[in-house]
Design a protein around this motif. Structure first.
Motif, PDB file in Angstrom:
ATOM      1  N   MET B 131      31.261  44.191  39.018  1.00  0.00           N
ATOM      2  CA  MET B 131      31.926  44.412  40.295  1.00  0.00           C
ATOM      3  C   MET B 131      32.306  45.656  40.721  1.00  0.00           C
ATOM      4  SD  MET B 131      33.201  40.633  40.498  1.00  0.00           S
ATOM      5  CE  MET B 131      34.659  40.733  39.360  1.00  0.00           C
ATOM      6  N   THR B 220      34.686  41.827  44.607  1.00  0.00           N
ATOM      7  CA  THR B 220      35.011  40.209  44.624  1.00  0.00           C
ATOM      8  C   THR B 220      35.939  40.070  45.418  1.00  0.00           C
ATOM      9  OG1 THR B 220      35.972  38.457  43.212  1.00  0.00           O
ATOM     10  CG2 THR B 220      36.482  40.776  42.475  1.00  0.00           C
ATOM     11  N   CYS B 231      38.750  35.060  44.559  1.00  0.00           N
ATOM     12  CA  CYS B 231      38.989  35.105  43.361  1.00  0.00           C
ATOM     13  C   CYS B 231      39.804  34.246  42.810  1.00  0.00           C
ATOM     14  CB  CYS B 231      38.903  36.585  42.913  1.00  0.00           C
ATOM     15  SG  CYS B 231      39.082  36.831  41.295  1.00  0.00           S
ATOM     16  N   VAL B 232      39.860  33.802  41.675  1.00  0.00           N
ATOM     17  CA  VAL B 232      40.602  32.691  41.150  1.00  0.00           C
ATOM     18  C   VAL B 232      40.923  33.249  39.727  1.00  0.00           C
ATOM     19  CG1 VAL B 232      39.999  30.764  42.049  1.00  0.00           C
ATOM     20  CG2 VAL B 232      38.948  31.274  39.945  1.00  0.00           C
ATOM     21  N   TYR B 233      40.783  34.541  39.313  1.00  0.00           N
ATOM     22  CA  TYR B 233      41.298  35.285  38.162  1.00  0.00           C
ATOM     23  C   TYR B 233      41.044  34.588  36.846  1.00  0.00           C
ATOM     24  CZ  TYR B 233      43.046  37.632  42.328  1.00  0.00           C
ATOM     25  OH  TYR B 233      43.182  38.290  43.526  1.00  0.00           O
ATOM     26  N   ARG B 234      39.791  33.811  36.902  1.00  0.00           N
ATOM     27  CA  ARG B 234      39.682  33.231  35.671  1.00  0.00           C
ATOM     28  C   ARG B 234      38.908  34.217  34.395  1.00  0.00           C
ATOM     29  NH1 ARG B 234      36.610  28.834  35.577  1.00  0.00           N
ATOM     30  NH2 ARG B 234      37.168  28.382  33.581  1.00  0.00           N
ATOM     31  N   GLY B 235      38.308  35.213  35.088  1.00  0.00           N
ATOM     32  CA  GLY B 235      37.576  36.260  34.253  1.00  0.00           C
ATOM     33  C   GLY B 235      36.359  35.989  33.624  1.00  0.00           C
ATOM     34  N   PHE B 236      35.710  35.146  34.385  1.00  0.00           N
ATOM     35  CA  PHE B 236      34.244  34.728  33.842  1.00  0.00           C
ATOM     36  C   PHE B 236      33.178  35.599  34.409  1.00  0.00           C
ATOM     37  CE2 PHE B 236      36.363  31.266  32.018  1.00  0.00           C
ATOM     38  CZ  PHE B 236      35.446  31.072  30.833  1.00  0.00           C
ATOM     39  N   CYS B 237      33.716  36.837  35.135  1.00  0.00           N
ATOM     40  CA  CYS B 237      32.762  37.667  36.022  1.00  0.00           C
ATOM     41  C   CYS B 237      31.315  37.951  35.253  1.00  0.00           C
ATOM     42  CB  CYS B 237      33.630  38.705  36.342  1.00  0.00           C
ATOM     43  SG  CYS B 237      35.254  38.457  36.769  1.00  0.00           S
ATOM     44  N   CYS B 241      29.823  34.234  38.370  1.00  0.00           N
ATOM     45  CA  CYS B 241      30.924  33.510  39.198  1.00  0.00           C
ATOM     46  C   CYS B 241      30.751  32.391  39.682  1.00  0.00           C
ATOM     47  CB  CYS B 241      31.607  34.947  40.097  1.00  0.00           C
ATOM     48  SG  CYS B 241      32.779  34.203  41.321  1.00  0.00           S
ATOM     49  N   THR B 243      32.739  30.866  41.776  1.00  0.00           N
ATOM     50  CA  THR B 243      33.280  30.433  43.091  1.00  0.00           C
ATOM     51  C   THR B 243      33.024  31.172  44.180  1.00  0.00           C
ATOM     52  OG1 THR B 243      34.641  32.161  42.930  1.00  0.00           O
ATOM     53  CG2 THR B 243      35.615  30.364  41.742  1.00  0.00           C
ATOM     54  N   ALA B 245      33.300  34.213  44.781  1.00  0.00           N
ATOM     55  CA  ALA B 245      34.359  35.352  45.156  1.00  0.00           C
ATOM     56  C   ALA B 245      33.371  36.527  44.890  1.00  0.00           C
ATOM     57  CB  ALA B 245      35.402  35.173  44.192  1.00  0.00           C
ATOM     58  N   LYS B 246      32.662  36.438  43.811  1.00  0.00           N
ATOM     59  CA  LYS B 246      31.897  37.699  43.476  1.00  0.00           C
ATOM     60  C   LYS B 246      30.919  38.067  44.617  1.00  0.00           C
ATOM     61  CE  LYS B 246      30.319  38.917  39.353  1.00  0.00           C
ATOM     62  NZ  LYS B 246      29.191  38.944  38.279  1.00  0.00           N
ATOM     63  N   GLY B 357      41.460  37.275  34.829  1.00  0.00           N
ATOM     64  CA  GLY B 357      41.004  38.133  36.074  1.00  0.00           C
ATOM     65  C   GLY B 357      39.740  38.899  35.816  1.00  0.00           C
ATOM     66  N   PRO B 358      39.151  39.575  36.832  1.00  0.00           N
ATOM     67  CA  PRO B 358      37.950  40.464  36.572  1.00  0.00           C
ATOM     68  C   PRO B 358      38.642  41.622  35.523  1.00  0.00           C
ATOM     69  CG  PRO B 358      38.558  40.189  39.194  1.00  0.00           C
ATOM     70  CD  PRO B 358      39.681  39.685  38.386  1.00  0.00           C
TER      71      PRO B 358
HETATM   72  S1  SF4 Z   1      34.540  34.827  37.962  1.00  0.00           S
HETATM   73 FE1  SF4 Z   1      35.582  36.666  37.996  1.00  0.00          FE
HETATM   74  S2  SF4 Z   1      35.143  37.416  40.361  1.00  0.00           S
HETATM   75 FE2  SF4 Z   1      34.673  35.056  40.086  1.00  0.00          FE
HETATM   76  S3  SF4 Z   1      36.483  34.052  40.695  1.00  0.00           S
HETATM   77 FE3  SF4 Z   1      36.462  34.174  38.164  1.00  0.00          FE
HETATM   78  S4  SF4 Z   1      37.572  36.158  38.038  1.00  0.00           S
HETATM   79 FE4  SF4 Z   1      37.228  36.079  40.372  1.00  0.00          FE
END
Ligand code: SF4
Ligand SMILES: Cc1cc2nc3c(=O)[nH]c(=O)nc-3n(C[C@H](O)[C@H](O)[C@H](O)COP(=O)(O)OP(=O)(O)OC[C@H]3O[C@@H](n4cnc5c(N)ncnc54)[C@H](O)[C@@H]3O)c2cc1C
Lengths: 322, 577
Positions: B131, B220, B231-237, B241, B243, B245-246, B357-358
């Motif tokens: 991203m 995102t 973004c929910v800041y779980r870091g699976f970008c 993603c 959610t 958000a990406k 997070g990202p």
């Molecule tokens: S996958 Fe990345 S961009 Fe998507 S919500 Fe999680 S941290 Fe945010």
């Protein structure tokens, strides 16, 4: 009980108390209230009271209480989110709860006497607001990047503790108005109505600043986010002009505007609830999204200030030279 | 709006094995089980544009052309995912996003293909990209004449600057309020995200070394947008993603394209571009639902990314074009450029939890914009890192040879890991290239052979960056510092644009010099790569190409029989986002 559970309880209690108190605050003030027989109540000689000053004082108590309720709920949520990392983070919860109780007491109290415990609490609230602002400033300043957008967005909110400061100030004013049954209401030798209008106007501007900052952080993605940065400054200007203007004006438009701001303050909770629903999982995921989403308890601080504005205008109406 | 719930679609809902975009509808990526109506075109009637690939280049172009009124069918070999339902928080499961078909790699520095460089899905590699959304430094568009290396682009940076702004708006890029490098740019539409521990470490390092840093402009959301969640800041970008958000092509350009009347065909592998006796292309042969099909088209756009694009062009060779299509210059497949992606890792005493997070929340482009103090051409940026656990274990194994107990011990420190990684410019070399091997893949198509070797300049750049990043980590008191010196990312080149048919494959409009109704619109057209991640530039080029195609069509300068915006309206009610 382990600590996280304790924290959960404290935060929940804070939110619940503020909600309940706010409800009773708003309903009690409109009802005719009998003189309370609480222990806390000052044993008073029965002086001939001036109903208008008492009324204005009680309205100010109500405004201070609304602000305190907002602070109690907001600091419960936000400091819970910050895991009460620093013990001092419990302070605003305690102080705003106390201020809230005091304001309830004041709202119910019909007597034209200042109350020592109330005075003390309100001064404590004001002091807490000042110290809290200091803490928050320190927190922002020490982060990498210093006073940058990143840190004012995501560090401790600099403006937030001002709300409890304002609550304390308004409460303090309330006591001064209340005891001025014979003389013209004065605060630090200034005409009380005008002084309160000016303080409230400044408070509205400050609160606008905070809403503006946080809504900027949200990129004004919803056009309604513009309301709390446009309506309150107009209210502030109206109050300032009332404070500076000559006696004998009715301020009808200003009062109408204050009611609008009160409505906006409470409607803001609804908008923020909608904002919460737009986060992942919506309200089903409330335990996370209440912390992530826009703060539910924040907008009523506008209502608190607008109520104070109304009280000030009421006072000026009753005492044209106040 | 048409909306069916999961039960109604349940017959076979495996996006990897049965196409989803058919029967006049496509998955609604914003509503679980939902569908959006989709226009469909007959194979026998030529559409204005057949686009191969729906990633940063193809997806964007499909959207813009459809919005301009052209009839568009866009093909993707990959599945049509529903991020809300199909994406698991599981690194192994999510390898389904990568292009892992057989490929042969060689050269002195063979590329590692798959996760870190190519996707196979509707939305292309943007479905699992990181991203980072950067603009090119203006001088890079003229790096040969202004900076003395590489090749000039036939594009003007001022013009690109306005397309960047368009893309940033379209993707609601969340970026800093002011950007510290380069000429002024408009404010990013959304505010930057909060920094995580890894980003703060980068920032502190930069401040200690006296260079600027900033929050990384990211695709995102930092605030809600329509039905997409912040973004929910779980870091699976980089594993997809879940959610929305990406702002991948899958959830931005593609829904817009469909709403404007484009058709997307998923699980549709294009194996050959057909050329008529006139020398013009007439459509594409593609494999879907177990058999080969043919879609007629007035124009074909190849947007399969820097390996599949040249592969398709080479695989489409005819007697008339024995070296492959658009290849009179002999440059198709040549000048492949990856970007160096070396890292320096260390351990901080306090917890970092870099995976929150990202992955790259803070960046410095200092060495992209500063030319003094360099013993190499080109530039690099470096960013904070947040590897997921499995990737991190792999890194420890591959780069440090840790295994068994030592690996377990190292993984215990996962929460304390801090790292900086470059995106570095590699120079174009004709010897770095994509050719065809004799082996064939599951479709019976010859697979690509990818040859890659670093040149001395590449090595000097890497060396410079590793030394600098080591100092940056030392400055924040990191211990156990070590170097990962072999990673690469992003693929570009292989069908470069230029202003001369002899030294480039396409012109500034992404139109091939040789065949006027054959276009190439993806990362392949880059003459140089710079030290910035490429997706924003790819999308900017796609937007520009669409504008140029519309202008050419209006002037009647598309090839005979080729498209004018056929004013069609989608007869079905279409939901706009
Ligand atoms: S996958 Fe990345 S961009 Fe998507 S919500 Fe999680 S941290 Fe945010
Ligand atoms: C892990 C990772 C992280 C990244 N992070 C960033 C980042 O942070 N910032 C950034 O700017 N860039 C990033 N990138 C790079 C970026 O994603 C790519 O540069 C960009 O998506 C390339 O766009 P494209 O259109 O050229 O190709 P793609 O987006 O890859 O799209 C090509 C599509 O074409 C399809 N295709 C190929 N051949 C055929 C065929 N013959 N028939 C049918 N379909 C075909 C493929 O399935 C694919 O979906 C990252 C990439 C990866 C893999």
């Amino acid at each position: 009980m382990n600590r996280p559970a304790e924290r959960d309880l404290i935060a929940m209690a804070g939110i619940a108390a503020s909600g309940l108190a706010l409800a009773s605050l708003l309903s009690s003030s409109s009802a005719r209230v009998r003189p309370p027989r609480w222990r806390l109540a000052a044993p008073g000689r029965n002086r001939s009271s001036n109903p208008e000053t008492v009324k204005a004082a009680r309205r100010l108590n109500r405004a201070a209480g609304t602000l305190a309720a907002s602070v109690l709920a907001d600091s419960s949520v936000e400091h819970y989110r910050g895991s009460f990392k620093n013990k001092a983070m419990y302070t605003p919860l305690l102080v705003s709860a106390l201020t809230l109780a005091t304001s309830l007491h004041g709202t119910a109290d019909m007597r034209p006497l200042a109350h020592k415990a109330r005075d003390a609490t309100y001064l404590l609230a004001a002091a807490t607001g000042l110290v809290g602002s200091g803490f928050h400033l320190y927190n922002v300043g020490k982060r990498v990047g210093g006073f940058s957008w990143q840190n004012v967005f995501y560090g401790a909110p600099i403006g937030a503790p001002m709300a409890i400061l304002l609550s304390g100030l308004l409460g303090f004013c309330s006591e001064r108005v209340r005891e001025a049954h014979r003389t013209r209401p004065r605060i630090f030798r200034l005409p009380a109505g005008r002084a309160i209008a000016a303080v409230t106007g400044a408070g509205l501007l400050g609160t606008t600043g905070e809403a503006g900052l946080l809504h900027f952080r949200g990129a004004y993605h919803n056009p309604f986010m513009l309301l709390p940065v446009t309506l309150p400054p107009i209210g502030a200007a109206l109050l300032m002009s009332a404070a500076g203007g000559g006696p004998g004006r009715t301020h009808r438009f200003t009062r109408w505007w204050m009611r609008l701001l009160t409505g906006m303050g409470f409607a803001g909770v609804g908008f923020h609830a909608y904002g919460v629903s737009r986060n992942m999982g919506g309200w089903r995921n409330w335990s996370q999204n209440i912390l992530n989403g826009p703060p539910l308890p924040a907008p009523p601080s506008f209502a608190g200030l607008a109520l104070a504005g109304l009280a000030a205008l009421g006072l000026m109406k009753a005492h044209p030279d106040a | 709006m048409m909306q069916l719930h999961a039960g109604a679609t349940a017959v076979s809902d495996d996006p990897l094995h049965a196409p989803r975009a058919c029967d006049g509808r496509a998955p609604d990526v914003f509503r679980p089980g939902g569908w959006v109506p989709m226009r469909q075109y007959r194979e026998s009637e030529p559409v204005d544009f057949a686009i191969v690939g729906t990633g940063a280049g193809g997806g964007t172009l499909a959207c813009k052309l459809a919005e301009y009124g052209f009839s568009v069918v866009a093909f993707d070999a990959g599945p049509y995912f529903r991020p809300l339902e199909d994406f698991a928080s599981d690194e192994s499961e999510q390898t389904k996003l990568y292009w892992t078909d057989d490929r042969i790699v060689d050269g002195d520095n063979p590329l590692q293909l798959g996760s870190n460089n190519s996707g196979k899905a509707v939305g292309g590699s943007t479905v699992h990209f990181a991203m980072v959304s950067l603009r090119f430094r203006p001088e890079w568009f003229k790096s040969r004449s202004m900076l003395g290396y590489g090749a000039d682009w036939p594009l003007d940076w001022h013009e690109m600057w306005s397309y960047y702004a368009e893309i940033e708006q379209a993707l609601k890029i969340a970026g800093p309020v002011t950007y510290p490098w380069g000429p002024p740019r408009p404010r990013y539409p959304y505010r930057a995200h909060p920094l995580n521990g890894a980003a703060r470490a980068l920032a502190k390092g930069c401040e200690a070394l006296g260079i600027k840093w900033t929050e990384t402009p990211l695709a995102t959301l930092s605030a809600p947008r329509g039905l997409a969640r912040p973004c929910v800041y779980r870091g699976f970008c980089v594993t997809g993603c879940s959610t929305n958000a990406k702002q991948s092509a899958l959830v931005t350009w593609i829904p817009r394209a469909i709403a404007a009347g484009a058709e997307i065909r998923d699980l549709a592998m294009v194996g050959r571009v057909e050329v008529e006796s006139s020398g013009l292309v007439s459509g594409v042969h593609y494999h879907r639902d177990g058999r080969w099909r043919f879609q007629r088209a007035r124009n074909v756009v190849v947007a399969g990314y820097a390996i599949e694009t040249p592969r398709l062009l080479l695989n489409s060779a005819t007697a008339r074009f024995p070296n492959g299509l658009a290849n009179s210059s002999g440059l198709v497949g040549k000048n492949l450029m990856t970007q160096s992606n070396q890292a320096v890792w260390g351990r901080l005493e306090q917890e970092v939890r870099s995976y929150k997070g990202p992955p790259s929340l803070a960046i410095t482009e200092h060495w992209n914009y500063e030319d003094r103090g360099k013993d190499f051409f080109g530039g690099y940026s470096y960013m904070s890192q947040g590897p997921l656990p499995q990737l991190w274990a792999n890194t420890l194994f591959n780069a440090r040879g840790l295994w068994g107990n030592s690996l377990v011990e190292a993984m215990k420190d996962y929460n304390h890991v801090v790292g900086l990684k470059i995106v570095g410019e590699m120079l174009p070399q004709e010897s770095n290239r994509v050719t065809l091997s004799e082996e064939v893949d599951q479709y019976g198509l010859r697979i690509p052979r990818i040859t890659y070797s670093w040149c001395d300049n590449d090595k000097r750049l890497i060396d410079h960056s590793l030394k600098f990043m080591r100092r940056a980590l030392e400055a924040v008191n990191a211990t156990d510092i070590w170097i990962q010196d072999d990673d690469t990312c992003h693929l570009n080149g292989t069908a470069r644009m230029g202003s001369d048919a002899r030294s480039s494959v396409v012109d500034a409009d992404c139109r091939s010099w040789d065949i006027p109704n054959l276009w190439i619109c993806d990362g392949s057209v880059f003459p140089t790569v710079g030290g910035a991640n490429p997706s924003l530039t790819i999308q900017a080029i796609a937007c520009r190409t669409a504008d140029r195609i519309r202008a050419l069509a209006r002037r009647g300068e598309l090839e005979a029989g080729s498209a004018r915006p056929s004013i069609h309206r989608c007869s079905i009610e279409v939901q706009r986002l």
